[in-house]
Design a protein around this motif. Structure first.
Motif, short mmCIF file in Angstrom:
data_model
loop_
_atom_site.label_atom_id
_atom_site.label_comp_id
_atom_site.label_asym_id
_atom_site.label_seq_id
_atom_site.Cartn_x
_atom_site.Cartn_y
_atom_site.Cartn_z
N HIS A 28 -15.86 -100.50 -23.15
CA HIS A 28 -16.37 -99.35 -23.87
C HIS A 28 -15.25 -98.84 -24.65
O HIS A 28 -14.28 -98.52 -24.22
N ASP A 29 -15.75 -98.54 -25.81
CA ASP A 29 -14.83 -98.02 -26.84
C ASP A 29 -15.14 -96.42 -26.89
O ASP A 29 -14.95 -95.86 -27.97
N ASN A 30 -15.35 -95.74 -25.74
CA ASN A 30 -15.46 -94.41 -25.84
C ASN A 30 -15.34 -94.01 -24.33
O ASN A 30 -15.33 -95.01 -23.40
N SER A 31 -15.45 -92.83 -24.13
CA SER A 31 -15.42 -92.32 -22.68
C SER A 31 -16.86 -92.64 -21.94
O SER A 31 -17.84 -92.35 -22.67
N TRP A 32 -16.90 -92.94 -20.44
CA TRP A 32 -18.22 -93.03 -20.16
C TRP A 32 -17.90 -93.07 -18.59
O TRP A 32 -17.05 -92.78 -18.06
N SER A 33 -18.85 -93.24 -17.95
CA SER A 33 -18.96 -93.03 -16.35
C SER A 33 -19.73 -94.33 -15.94
O SER A 33 -20.51 -94.89 -16.44
#
Length: 110
Positions: A28-33
């Motif tokens: 994931h090249d973003n923030s995630w849960s």
């Protein structure tokens, strides 16, 4: 994506059902849960830890992953923090809050 259906032992001697789907299969090249609240997580604390560490490995540097753990295991301080510390001395995390469903959120920065 399910893996082999046979059981195996982890490095701590805990048996894992390898039928559990991975928490993610991409970086994931973003923030995630990461959702670690499934019934399989309620049954096996070691699976929560294993998939939490996998979620961190699948988070690109400069982002964070919210580890949403199952409430059946209580506060993550009692079982997850030591694993995070052992995984990487430079890893930073913070406890965010308890969910209305009883689970807990720990934000890990990569």
């Amino acid at each position: 994506m399910a893996t082999d259906t046979a059981d195996s032992d982890d490095e701590h001697g805990h048996e894992h059902d390898l039928d559990a789907d991975p928490v993610t299969d991409r970086v994931h090249d973003n923030s995630w849960s990461a959702n670690l609240e499934g019934p399989e997580h309620a049954e096996e604390r070691a699976l929560v830890v294993e998939q939490a560490l996998s979620a961190i490995e699948h988070t690109a540097p400069g982002n964070h992953v919210n580890l949403v753990t199952h409430g059946a295991h209580g506060h993550p301080e009692s079982y997850l923090y030591d694993a995070l510390e052992s995984a990487d001395d430079d890893l930073e995390w913070e406890y965010v809050d308890q969910c209305g469903c009883g689970g807990h959120v720990v934000r890990v920065y990569t």
